[in-house]
Design a protein around this motif. Structure first.
Motif, PDB file in Angstrom:
ATOM      1  N   ARG A   1      60.140  18.705 106.061  1.00 58.49           N
ATOM      2  CA  ARG A   1      60.085  19.952 106.809  1.00 58.49           C
ATOM      3  C   ARG A   1      59.802  19.909 108.200  1.00 58.49           C
ATOM      4  O   ARG A   1      59.972  20.977 108.473  1.00 58.49           O
ATOM      5  N   GLU A   2      59.385  18.892 108.525  1.00 61.19           N
ATOM      6  CA  GLU A   2      59.030  19.038 110.068  1.00 61.19           C
ATOM      7  C   GLU A   2      60.295  19.191 111.145  1.00 61.19           C
ATOM      8  O   GLU A   2      61.247  18.433 110.829  1.00 61.19           O
ATOM      9  N   PRO A   3      60.299  20.233 111.804  1.00 60.40           N
ATOM     10  CA  PRO A   3      61.477  20.559 112.626  1.00 60.40           C
ATOM     11  C   PRO A   3      61.663  19.845 113.530  1.00 60.40           C
ATOM     12  O   PRO A   3      61.185  20.424 114.559  1.00 60.40           O
ATOM     13  N   ILE A   4      62.210  18.839 113.501  1.00 60.36           N
ATOM     14  CA  ILE A   4      62.220  17.711 114.699  1.00 60.36           C
ATOM     15  C   ILE A   4      63.038  18.265 115.768  1.00 60.36           C
ATOM     16  O   ILE A   4      62.852  17.636 117.059  1.00 60.36           O
ATOM     17  N   HIS A   5      63.843  19.158 115.691  1.00 54.87           N
ATOM     18  CA  HIS A   5      64.500  19.545 116.745  1.00 54.87           C
ATOM     19  C   HIS A   5      63.871  20.869 117.534  1.00 54.87           C
ATOM     20  O   HIS A   5      64.579  21.299 118.481  1.00 54.87           O
ATOM     21  N   LEU A   6      62.689  21.413 117.036  1.00 52.91           N
ATOM     22  CA  LEU A   6      62.191  22.567 117.503  1.00 52.91           C
ATOM     23  C   LEU A   6      60.600  22.051 117.843  1.00 52.91           C
ATOM     24  O   LEU A   6      59.824  22.882 117.688  1.00 52.91           O
ATOM     25  N   LEU A   7      60.567  21.006 118.298  1.00 53.17           N
ATOM     26  CA  LEU A   7      58.960  20.543 118.779  1.00 53.17           C
ATOM     27  C   LEU A   7      58.541  21.085 120.091  1.00 53.17           C
ATOM     28  O   LEU A   7      57.407  21.007 120.571  1.00 53.17           O
ATOM     29  N   GLY A   8      59.725  21.671 120.910  1.00 55.81           N
ATOM     30  CA  GLY A   8      59.434  22.167 122.375  1.00 55.81           C
ATOM     31  C   GLY A   8      58.685  21.283 123.370  1.00 55.81           C
ATOM     32  O   GLY A   8      58.290  21.875 124.173  1.00 55.81           O
ATOM     33  N   GLY A   9      59.380  20.197 123.328  1.00 59.37           N
ATOM     34  CA  GLY A   9      58.872  19.194 124.480  1.00 59.37           C
ATOM     35  C   GLY A   9      59.983  18.155 124.649  1.00 59.37           C
ATOM     36  O   GLY A   9      60.773  18.063 123.635  1.00 59.37           O
ATOM     37  N   ILE A  10      59.975  17.319 125.718  1.00 55.21           N
ATOM     38  CA  ILE A  10      60.910  16.517 126.077  1.00 55.21           C
ATOM     39  C   ILE A  10      59.757  15.184 126.241  1.00 55.21           C
ATOM     40  O   ILE A  10      58.689  15.376 126.688  1.00 55.21           O
ATOM     41  N   GLN A  11      60.434  14.152 126.274  1.00 56.97           N
ATOM     42  CA  GLN A  11      59.740  12.958 126.891  1.00 56.97           C
ATOM     43  C   GLN A  11      59.875  13.023 128.307  1.00 56.97           C
ATOM     44  O   GLN A  11      60.771  13.695 128.973  1.00 56.97           O
ATOM     45  N   PRO A  12      58.729  12.322 128.954  1.00 56.90           N
ATOM     46  CA  PRO A  12      58.543  12.523 130.418  1.00 56.90           C
ATOM     47  C   PRO A  12      59.577  11.940 131.531  1.00 56.90           C
ATOM     48  O   PRO A  12      59.612  11.914 132.420  1.00 56.90           O
ATOM     49  N   ARG A  13      60.645  11.084 130.584  1.00 59.64           N
ATOM     50  CA  ARG A  13      61.291  10.201 131.602  1.00 59.64           C
ATOM     51  C   ARG A  13      62.610  11.072 132.601  1.00 59.64           C
ATOM     52  O   ARG A  13      63.164  10.531 133.211  1.00 59.64           O
ATOM     53  N   GLY A  14      62.419  12.400 132.290  1.00 53.42           N
ATOM     54  CA  GLY A  14      63.500  13.340 132.774  1.00 53.42           C
ATOM     55  C   GLY A  14      62.981  14.619 132.906  1.00 53.42           C
ATOM     56  O   GLY A  14      61.932  15.037 132.437  1.00 53.42           O
ATOM     57  N   VAL A  15      63.999  15.411 133.314  1.00 60.18           N
ATOM     58  CA  VAL A  15      63.548  16.921 133.564  1.00 60.18           C
ATOM     59  C   VAL A  15      64.939  17.455 132.726  1.00 60.18           C
ATOM     60  O   VAL A  15      65.819  17.233 133.088  1.00 60.18           O
ATOM     61  N   LEU A  16      64.188  18.776 132.109  1.00 60.54           N
ATOM     62  CA  LEU A  16      65.095  19.655 131.442  1.00 60.54           C
ATOM     63  C   LEU A  16      65.133  21.092 132.234  1.00 60.54           C
ATOM     64  O   LEU A  16      64.303  21.660 132.325  1.00 60.54           O
ATOM     65  N   VAL A  17      66.372  21.556 132.344  1.00 65.86           N
ATOM     66  CA  VAL A  17      66.657  22.905 132.960  1.00 65.86           C
ATOM     67  C   VAL A  17      67.814  23.531 131.925  1.00 65.86           C
ATOM     68  O   VAL A  17      68.913  23.119 131.805  1.00 65.86           O
ATOM     69  N   ALA A  18      67.519  24.746 131.664  1.00 66.12           N
ATOM     70  CA  ALA A  18      68.342  25.360 130.509  1.00 66.12           C
ATOM     71  C   ALA A  18      68.772  26.810 131.410  1.00 66.12           C
ATOM     72  O   ALA A  18      67.782  27.499 131.759  1.00 66.12           O
ATOM     73  N   PHE A  19      69.987  27.409 131.425  1.00 68.26           N
ATOM     74  CA  PHE A  19      70.148  28.604 132.014  1.00 68.26           C
ATOM     75  C   PHE A  19      71.128  29.335 131.170  1.00 68.26           C
ATOM     76  O   PHE A  19      72.038  28.832 130.725  1.00 68.26           O
ATOM     77  N   HIS A  20      71.309  30.763 131.624  1.00 65.32           N
ATOM     78  CA  HIS A  20      72.135  31.444 131.143  1.00 65.32           C
ATOM     79  C   HIS A  20      73.570  31.225 131.391  1.00 65.32           C
ATOM     80  O   HIS A  20      73.915  31.160 132.955  1.00 65.32           O
ATOM     81  N   PRO A  21      74.565  31.163 130.509  1.00 58.87           N
ATOM     82  CA  PRO A  21      75.918  30.831 131.005  1.00 58.87           C
ATOM     83  C   PRO A  21      76.658  31.726 132.060  1.00 58.87           C
ATOM     84  O   PRO A  21      77.257  31.685 133.237  1.00 58.87           O
ATOM     85  N   GLY A  22      76.239  32.890 131.898  1.00 59.25           N
ATOM     86  CA  GLY A  22      76.911  34.227 132.467  1.00 59.25           C
ATOM     87  C   GLY A  22      76.001  34.283 134.145  1.00 59.25           C
ATOM     88  O   GLY A  22      76.561  33.942 135.113  1.00 59.25           O
ATOM     89  N   SER A  23      74.912  34.905 133.816  1.00 55.11           N
ATOM     90  CA  SER A  23      74.064  35.076 135.237  1.00 55.11           C
ATOM     91  C   SER A  23      73.649  34.007 135.913  1.00 55.11           C
ATOM     92  O   SER A  23      73.088  34.025 137.037  1.00 55.11           O
ATOM     93  N   GLU A  24      73.724  32.862 135.190  1.00 54.23           N
ATOM     94  CA  GLU A  24      73.282  31.316 135.804  1.00 54.23           C
ATOM     95  C   GLU A  24      71.776  31.459 136.021  1.00 54.23           C
ATOM     96  O   GLU A  24      71.334  30.688 137.042  1.00 54.23           O
ATOM     97  N   SER A  25      70.970  32.301 135.381  1.00 56.74           N
ATOM     98  CA  SER A  25      69.544  32.331 135.780  1.00 56.74           C
ATOM     99  C   SER A  25      68.937  31.293 134.710  1.00 56.74           C
ATOM    100  O   SER A  25      69.023  31.186 133.655  1.00 56.74           O
ATOM    101  N   VAL A  26      67.780  30.750 135.229  1.00 54.65           N
ATOM    102  CA  VAL A  26      67.058  29.799 134.692  1.00 54.65           C
ATOM    103  C   VAL A  26      66.361  30.429 133.345  1.00 54.65           C
ATOM    104  O   VAL A  26      65.448  31.258 133.570  1.00 54.65           O
ATOM    105  N   ALA A  27      66.472  29.701 132.215  1.00 54.40           N
ATOM    106  CA  ALA A  27      65.852  30.525 131.002  1.00 54.40           C
ATOM    107  C   ALA A  27      64.750  29.465 130.468  1.00 54.40           C
ATOM    108  O   ALA A  27      63.598  30.117 130.025  1.00 54.40           O
TER     109      ALA A  27
END
Ligand code: BLA
Length: 514
Positions: free
Chosen positions: A14-40
């Protein structure tokens, strides 16, 4: 890091492995809204590449955060491999996907400048070998070994395995390529729980994952919870997704420093994984990961084709076995005597280790069952037949891979009869063909070095591979390998073929003895 207790182990699935809220430190993640293009959403380590941390970046238009034209380049997707871009003077692989209505950009710096040089050439020559008629002609195992060699050449890991799932999702290492001096895991079996159900589901959708350093600390996403969904960003499609602490502990206990795996699918179902270990941390560039993904897709296609032709060949083999079984002239021999000479064929027909034919009239030489191969005793078979005749057999073929559970008298005889496949040859008299299989744990070998002492260590024994094998063996106690639909069909076909011959003979005997 959180400690892994037995309680945690019980909720593994039951561990929600897709929702752990973290990334491995070898890179950087940026997610943004498709319309306004503001960083979310942005990873807490953003400053390393983007010059500012989450506080400064969140809510800003992505055009003010990323170098000019970067996004357009990534979207245009130049060339075959992943796009490389220049960020803060560093060359990075840029990967873009969508999740939770956001566009998710992942940037992974290219390590030592040439992380991808040669990947295409190596991949291409591997592809050529894999599709060559030669590789194909040598059969599945040779093909899998070729693929393991090819992946090892691509990523330089110490151990590359082809891990195949069985019907119950426990798995087995069926092919392998290892660096000299590295322990082989070939032939080892592991319980289904080592790769829990939600992980298998995720790996069916997203075929590649890299844990470049099992000791690397995960980097948090900011904000940790999305206002819209009230949960962390869904990282199912992410390349940088941080992984379950339970699995990291498992890998550390295995003595593994980096783990990379690629799904093998057959007809859209997870057939297995190419599972790769390096004994120390080791990066695999996005370009090489993609090359491995292409190899795995190709291998998957080959496997599907191969399995289909194997199934056809097995079908043909069964048909010819049946012919060989029923064609021999009985002469003045009884059918039982005639069949006795065909014991190997009878067993091969269903992949059994023993067969009992119960054809007896109450008197005469055939009153005791004909036992071929490894079976329970005549008395035990008699009692079993009596039990079978009492119950309503569901369908004309009865099969079970844990006989001891439904028929306790043979529970202690799993060494010969954990699996039973029974066909009743005639509804009016208790004539049966019975096939037996031993407990599966007796038919698989611990192919590592069983004599190597296992150091008793404190902590989570369950997450050690040797212990894991023992758990699997415990789970499988009293169970045979399951009977396949082909086995059942073969049994039915044999029934059809035998019934005529045997019953005619039995009636003859009965008439004589009257
Ligand atoms: C994931 N477990 C995995 C993966 C593999 C294995 C290959 C995929 C991730 C990766 O590439 O490392 C298991 N690895 C093996 C096996 C061999 C191997 C069997 O090399 C044999 C040679 N694991 C456990 C238990 C739990 C568990 C008891 O042993 C849970 C109770 C969990 N395994 C677990 C989880 C994942 C996992 C949660 C998902 C990791 C992720 O993708 O986040």
């Amino acid at each position: 890091s959180p400690s892994v207790s037995d309680a945690d182990l019980s909720v593994c699935d039951r561990e929600p492995i897709h929702l752990l809220g973290g990334i491995q430190p070898r890179g950087v993640l940026v997610a943004f809204h498709p319309g306004s293009e503001s960083v979310a959403v942005v990873s807490a380590n953003a400053a390393a590449l983007l010059g500012a941390g989450p506080d400064a970046l969140l809510g800003k238009p992505v055009s003010g955060v990323l170098p000019h034209g970067l996004l357009a380049r990534v979207e245009a997707g130049v060339g075959p491999g992943p796009v490389t871009v220049e960020v803060s003077g560093q060359r990075c692989f840029a990967l873009l996907h969508e999740s939770d209505g956001l566009r998710v950009l992942e940037l992974e710096p290219v390590i030592d400048g040439d992380g991808d040089v040669g990947a295409e050439e190596t991949a291409l020559s591997a592809v050529q070998r894999l599709v060559s008629p030669l590789a194909y002609a040598k059969g599945t195992v040779a093909l899998l070994n070729e693929a393991a060699d090819a992946v090892r050449a691509l990523i330089g890991y110490d151990r590359v395995m082809v891990y195949r799932f069985h019907a119950d999702f426990h798995g087995e290492v069926v092919a392998e390529s290892v660096r000299e001096g590295v322990d082989s895991f070939l032939g080892l079996h592991y319980p289904a729980s080592d790769i829990p159900v939600q992980a298998r589901a995720l790996y069916t959708r997203n075929p590649v994952r890299l844990i470049a350093d099992v000791d690397a600390k995960a980097v948090a996403l900011v904000p940790p919870v999305l206002p819209g969904t009230q949960r962390p960003l869904d990282l199912s499609g992410s390349a940088l997704r941080s992984v379950s602490e339970i699995h990291l502990e498992y890998l550390r206990n295995m003595g593994v420093g980096a783990s990379f795996s690629v799904s093998l699918l057959k007809d859209g179902q997870l057939w297995g994984l190419m599972a790769c270990h390096h004994l120390s941390p080791r990066m695999v560039s996005a370009a090489r990961r993609q090359a491995c993904e292409v190899l795995a897709r190709l291998l998957s296609l080959q496997l599907s084709a191969e399995e289909r032709s194997q199934e056809a060949a097995a079908q043909a083999r069964r048909a010819s076995l049946l012919n060989m079984l029923v064609l021999p002239n009985l002469g003045d021999r009884s059918p039982a005597k005639a069949l006795e000479t065909q014991a190997p064929l009878l067993m091969e027909l269903t992949g059994a280790h023993g067969v009992a034919l119960v054809l007896g009239a109450s008197a005469g030489p055939e009153s005791s069952p004909l036992l071929l191969g490894t079976t329970p005793s005549a008395e035990e078979v008699h009692a079993l037949v009596a039990w079978l005749s009492m119950g309503e057999l569901p369908g004309e073929v009865f099969h079970v891979d844990r006989l001891g559970d439904v028929y306790p008298p043979l529970a202690s005889r799993a060494d010969v009869a954990a699996g039973l496949l029974a066909v009743r040859l005639d509804p009016s008299v208790p004539h049966y063909a019975l096939w037996f299989r031993p407990e599966v744990a007796r038919t698989v070998a611990w192919a590592g070095n069983p004599n190597k002492p296992v150091r008793p260590e404190p902590g989570h024994a369950r997450l050690r591979p040797r212990a894991s094998f023992d758990v699997w063996r415990e789970e499988m106690r009293g169970a045979s390998t399951p009977w396949s639909t082909q086995d059942l069909e073969a049994a039915r076909a044999l029934k059809g073929a035998l019934v005529g011959v045997v019953l005619r003979h039995a009636e003859e005997l009965a008439r004589l003895s009257r």
